[in-house]
Write a protein that holds these residues in place. Structure first.
Motif, mmCIF file in Angstrom:
data_model
loop_
_atom_site.group_PDB
_atom_site.id
_atom_site.type_symbol
_atom_site.label_atom_id
_atom_site.label_comp_id
_atom_site.label_asym_id
_atom_site.label_seq_id
_atom_site.Cartn_x
_atom_site.Cartn_y
_atom_site.Cartn_z
ATOM 1 N N ILE A 26 0.836 -1.210 0.000
ATOM 2 C CA ILE A 26 0.000 0.000 0.000
ATOM 3 C C ILE A 26 0.869 1.257 0.000
ATOM 4 C CG2 ILE A 26 -1.693 1.337 1.322
ATOM 5 C CD1 ILE A 26 -2.688 -1.484 2.391
ATOM 6 N N ARG A 50 -6.088 6.091 -1.701
ATOM 7 C CA ARG A 50 -4.996 5.152 -1.436
ATOM 8 C C ARG A 50 -4.715 5.002 0.056
ATOM 9 N NH1 ARG A 50 -4.429 7.402 -6.283
ATOM 10 N NH2 ARG A 50 -3.578 6.148 -7.992
ATOM 11 N N GLN A 84 -6.656 2.618 2.475
ATOM 12 C CA GLN A 84 -6.323 1.198 2.495
ATOM 13 C C GLN A 84 -5.456 0.823 3.703
ATOM 14 O OE1 GLN A 84 -4.957 -0.412 -1.342
ATOM 15 N NE2 GLN A 84 -5.461 1.603 -2.185
#
Length: 94
Positions: free
Chosen positions: A20, A73, A76
């Motif tokens: 991630i 993003r 996550q």
């Protein structure tokens, strides 16, 4: 120059964290004002990472983290890390 320093404590999978954060870094590299990024891992506490990112101006970083691309993003990371406490720094001594 503005430097982001962020200690990240991984509570989930380190592999997920690394995947991630690599995606987030790839996105941030494309943002105006981005200069560099490093991720350091503690030798004593392997679940603790320190992120260091440099930006041309503080406003560049603020604009980047307020973007939808970043927020999508970074969401996550929920459940993978403890709540981070990032802060921006400027040079104090040459």
């Amino acid at each position: 120059m503005a430097t982001l320093i962020n200690e990240l404590k991984v509570t989930g999978s380190v592999e997920d964290f690394e995947r991630i954060t690599a995606e987030i870094t790839a996105y941030m590299r494309q943002q105006p004002g981005y200069v560099s990024h490093r991720m350091l891992r503690s030798l004593r506490r392997p679940g603790v990472f320190v992120e260091i990112a440099e930006w041309e101006k503080p406003e560049d970083h603020v604009r980047a983290v307020q973007s939808e691309g970043f927020r999508t993003r970074v969401q996550q990371l929920a459940g993978v890390i403890e709540k981070p406490a990032p802060d921006l720094y400027e040079p104090a001594h040459a």
